[in-house]
Design a protein around this motif. Structure first.
Motif, short mmCIF file in Angstrom:
data_model
loop_
_atom_site.label_atom_id
_atom_site.label_comp_id
_atom_site.label_asym_id
_atom_site.label_seq_id
_atom_site.Cartn_x
_atom_site.Cartn_y
_atom_site.Cartn_z
N TYR A 91 93.52 -15.52 -46.99
CA TYR A 91 94.44 -14.46 -46.59
C TYR A 91 93.80 -13.08 -46.70
N ALA A 92 94.39 -12.14 -45.98
CA ALA A 92 94.02 -10.72 -46.05
C ALA A 92 95.31 -9.92 -45.93
N THR A 93 95.34 -8.75 -46.52
CA THR A 93 96.54 -7.92 -46.47
C THR A 93 96.25 -6.57 -45.86
N LEU A 94 97.23 -6.01 -45.18
CA LEU A 94 97.14 -4.67 -44.59
C LEU A 94 98.49 -3.98 -44.72
N GLN A 95 98.47 -2.67 -44.85
CA GLN A 95 99.69 -1.88 -44.87
C GLN A 95 99.91 -1.38 -43.45
N LEU A 96 100.66 -2.13 -42.67
CA LEU A 96 100.89 -1.78 -41.26
C LEU A 96 102.16 -0.97 -41.06
N ARG A 97 103.13 -1.14 -41.95
CA ARG A 97 104.39 -0.42 -41.81
C ARG A 97 104.38 0.80 -42.73
N SER A 98 105.48 1.48 -42.83
CA SER A 98 105.51 2.70 -43.64
C SER A 98 105.25 2.38 -45.11
N ALA A 99 104.91 3.40 -45.87
CA ALA A 99 104.47 3.21 -47.25
C ALA A 99 105.57 2.66 -48.15
N ASP A 100 106.83 2.88 -47.81
CA ASP A 100 107.91 2.39 -48.66
C ASP A 100 108.31 0.95 -48.32
N GLU A 101 107.61 0.32 -47.40
CA GLU A 101 107.86 -1.08 -47.06
C GLU A 101 106.68 -1.92 -47.53
N GLY A 102 106.87 -3.22 -47.60
CA GLY A 102 105.84 -4.13 -48.09
C GLY A 102 104.66 -4.24 -47.13
N GLN A 103 103.63 -4.90 -47.60
CA GLN A 103 102.43 -5.09 -46.80
C GLN A 103 102.57 -6.32 -45.91
N THR A 104 101.68 -6.44 -44.95
CA THR A 104 101.63 -7.61 -44.08
C THR A 104 100.48 -8.49 -44.54
N VAL A 105 100.76 -9.78 -44.73
CA VAL A 105 99.76 -10.73 -45.18
C VAL A 105 99.37 -11.61 -44.00
N PHE A 106 98.07 -11.71 -43.72
CA PHE A 106 97.56 -12.54 -42.64
C PHE A 106 96.88 -13.76 -43.25
N PHE A 107 97.37 -14.94 -42.88
CA PHE A 107 96.83 -16.20 -43.38
C PHE A 107 96.00 -16.87 -42.30
N THR A 108 94.90 -17.52 -42.71
CA THR A 108 94.05 -18.28 -41.79
C THR A 108 93.76 -19.64 -42.40
N CYS A 109 94.05 -20.69 -41.65
CA CYS A 109 93.79 -22.05 -42.10
C CYS A 109 92.28 -22.26 -42.20
N LEU A 110 91.84 -22.89 -43.31
CA LEU A 110 90.42 -23.14 -43.49
C LEU A 110 89.92 -24.28 -42.61
N LYS A 111 90.83 -25.12 -42.14
CA LYS A 111 90.42 -26.27 -41.34
C LYS A 111 90.46 -25.97 -39.84
N CYS A 112 91.62 -25.56 -39.33
CA CYS A 112 91.76 -25.39 -37.87
C CYS A 112 91.75 -23.92 -37.43
N LYS A 113 91.70 -23.00 -38.39
CA LYS A 113 91.67 -21.56 -38.13
C LYS A 113 92.96 -21.00 -37.51
N PHE A 114 94.06 -21.73 -37.65
CA PHE A 114 95.35 -21.22 -37.18
C PHE A 114 95.68 -19.98 -37.99
N LYS A 115 96.20 -18.96 -37.33
CA LYS A 115 96.52 -17.69 -37.98
C LYS A 115 98.03 -17.46 -37.94
N GLU A 116 98.56 -16.95 -39.04
CA GLU A 116 99.96 -16.55 -39.09
C GLU A 116 100.08 -15.33 -39.99
N SER A 117 101.15 -14.58 -39.80
CA SER A 117 101.36 -13.39 -40.62
C SER A 117 102.72 -13.46 -41.28
N GLU A 118 102.82 -12.73 -42.39
CA GLU A 118 104.07 -12.69 -43.15
C GLU A 118 104.27 -11.28 -43.67
N ASN A 119 105.44 -10.72 -43.44
CA ASN A 119 105.77 -9.40 -43.99
C ASN A 119 106.36 -9.58 -45.36
N SER A 120 105.70 -9.02 -46.36
CA SER A 120 106.19 -9.21 -47.74
C SER A 120 106.98 -8.02 -48.20
#
Length: 120
Positions: A91-120
């Protein structure tokens, strides 16, 4: 009375940040308007070194299947891939939204490299 005399770059009288030191002349505090010799900056470093991480494009654009966690682009967590059901993702994280909102977490599968994101 100078109560802030031990803080280079700050006004010895009122504690405000002093303006940038010019090539010639004295320094005048913006707040209290007092004038100081350039030695008011003594003890302050004038040069800085910035160290950057090395960039390895082979790791970023590597399209081969990953067989181990050591090949991951970031930290590895136990998370099930919705595409292939593999149980480990990096996973990797980025602050894509405003500072008072949570960060966005980007997940990557180690096997098939499927990518998904989650707003925390």
């Amino acid at each position: 009375m100078d109560i802030f005399s031990n803080c280079p770059g700050f006004c010895p009288s009122c504690g405000s940040i002093l303006p940038e030191l010019q090539v010639k002349g004295n320094v005048i505090c913006y707040n209290c308007k007092k004038e100081f010799q350039p030695d008011v900056y003594s003890g302050e470093k004038s040069e800085f070194t910035i160290h950057f991480n090395t960039y390895d494009p082979s790791k970023v654009f590597n399209r081969t299947k990953r067989e181990s966690e050591s090949d991951a682009d970031g930290p590895v967590v136990e998370r099930k891939c919705p595409k292939c059901n593999h149980d480990k993702m990096s996973y990797a994280t980025l602050q894509l939204r405003s500072a008072d909102e949570g960060q966005t977490v980007f997940f990557t599968c180690l096997k098939c490299k499927f990518k998904e994101s989650e707003n925390s």
